[in-house]
Motif scaffolding. Sequence first.
Motif, short mmCIF file in Angstrom:
data_model
loop_
_atom_site.label_atom_id
_atom_site.label_comp_id
_atom_site.label_asym_id
_atom_site.label_seq_id
_atom_site.Cartn_x
_atom_site.Cartn_y
_atom_site.Cartn_z
N THR A 61 0.82 -1.20 0.00
CA THR A 61 0.00 0.00 0.00
C THR A 61 0.86 1.26 0.00
O THR A 61 2.01 1.26 0.45
N LEU A 64 -7.58 -1.76 5.81
CA LEU A 64 -6.25 -1.17 5.90
C LEU A 64 -6.01 -0.60 7.30
O LEU A 64 -4.94 -0.79 7.89
N THR A 107 0.49 -5.26 4.98
CA THR A 107 0.16 -4.42 3.83
C THR A 107 0.90 -4.83 2.57
O THR A 107 0.61 -4.31 1.49
#
Length: 489
Positions: free
Chosen positions: A2, A97, A328
């Motif tokens: 990310t 997230l 992530t």
Amino acid sequence: MTDPNREQSVVDSVPHQLLIDGSWRPAGSGATTVVEDPATEKALCEVADAGRDDGLAALAAADRAQPAFAAMAPRERSDILRRAYEAVLARVEDLALLMTLEMGKPLAEARGEVTYAAEFLRWFSEEAVRVDGGFAVSPDGRNRFLVMRQAVGVSVFVTPWNFPLAMGTRKIAPAIAAGCAMVVKPAPQTPLSMLALAQILQEVGLPDGVLNVVTTTDAADVVEPVLRDGRARKLSFTGSTAVGRLLLEQASSKVLRTSMELGGNAAFLVFDDADVDRAVEGAMQAKMRNMGEACTAANRFLVQRGIADEFSRRLADRMGALTVGRGTEDGVQVGPMIDGKGRDKIVDLVGDAVAHGAEVVLGGERADGPGYFYRPTVLTGVPAHSRLNSEEIFGPVAPITVFDDEAQALADANATDFGLVDYVFTQDLDRALRVSERLEAGMVGLNTGLVSNPAAPFGGIKQSGLGREGGTVGIDEFLETKYVAIATA
């Protein structure tokens, strides 16, 4: 992987203050606490760190909101929950997230938890309009019995860090459905998911004061005064048995209704006639979901001698193929432990087992670099008296012990103070039913490593807890039964 800018944007989009009576406000003292990314050991942000007066202010707000909310039409409460369900699903990526950043689980698992959390909102939106009572004639025919069910009242929730969104909705959704105002104290490691949920519930029309969120690093200073105050009528806690016992003592002073979802020591029984492919797959679900940081995680693998070597080898192959890293990052399947204390406990437990003769087949060590990582581990020949067999591991460690017959398997499985869930793998129907009945646990996974479902009652026996969450009985924890005797001529 990310984008760091997106990560910061998602963190910044969530309020970092206390929610009391519909307003976001700092702690009365102005204190804050750092929320850490366990994969990097770096700060994500700071949130308000509440004290005693903040907790009592939240309780007062809930107490003021309680009468009107209990009187709200069931359909209105149902509609609020339905809108919240749709809003959570619309924000899966951001919520996932956020959860990965503060808790560490891989994004794929975080997405799964967001969906799971949303299902509690949908399930209890449907249960809200089904609260019923009864009417009957007395046995002698002289009177009538009217039975009604009403909201228990202001409820206090203490939620854990391992499933920060789902454990919130599993308590909040039935409370809203029943008409109970709330004070919620999320875990200090993972406050952001709860704050995001509270923000969503505000947006979909939950009245001010019904949900109050108090983030704090000093649970004792905040929670105990709230429980002893007298205005709260219900306590629901998910966490360790040790803390649960303490809260039960505090709740007893005002005779609060309590729900306790406490520690586990799940046995995973594999009989010689089991489908090995299915058993290994079930073991991966039961052990590696949430990196093993779950009260439902398989804690003790009890495998019949004829299949033990094959099962151990194949489980080690599967666990050894998992990718460890920051949640992530693409392809990561195992994230960090929640903090250094959690990882150190795993190190100690594995060290104790090895010192008593267990063999390390896979792992058995921390991962290098920053973050609280521990490598997936398989141990064989784990002696019965090792701490791994009596303490909850809460990590990616699979200790395997061999048994010879069904009687021994049951005796070993039941030789614990806990009784949340056990797992059984066999293709013998008679054995499946017999063993399921004799296991001392509130839940049994039969040829499956996954038992949690919003439509099913979740909870344990012995020192694993009191009450049930989810299913058709989940709303009962938030309802009182009132009986009205009606005289007839």
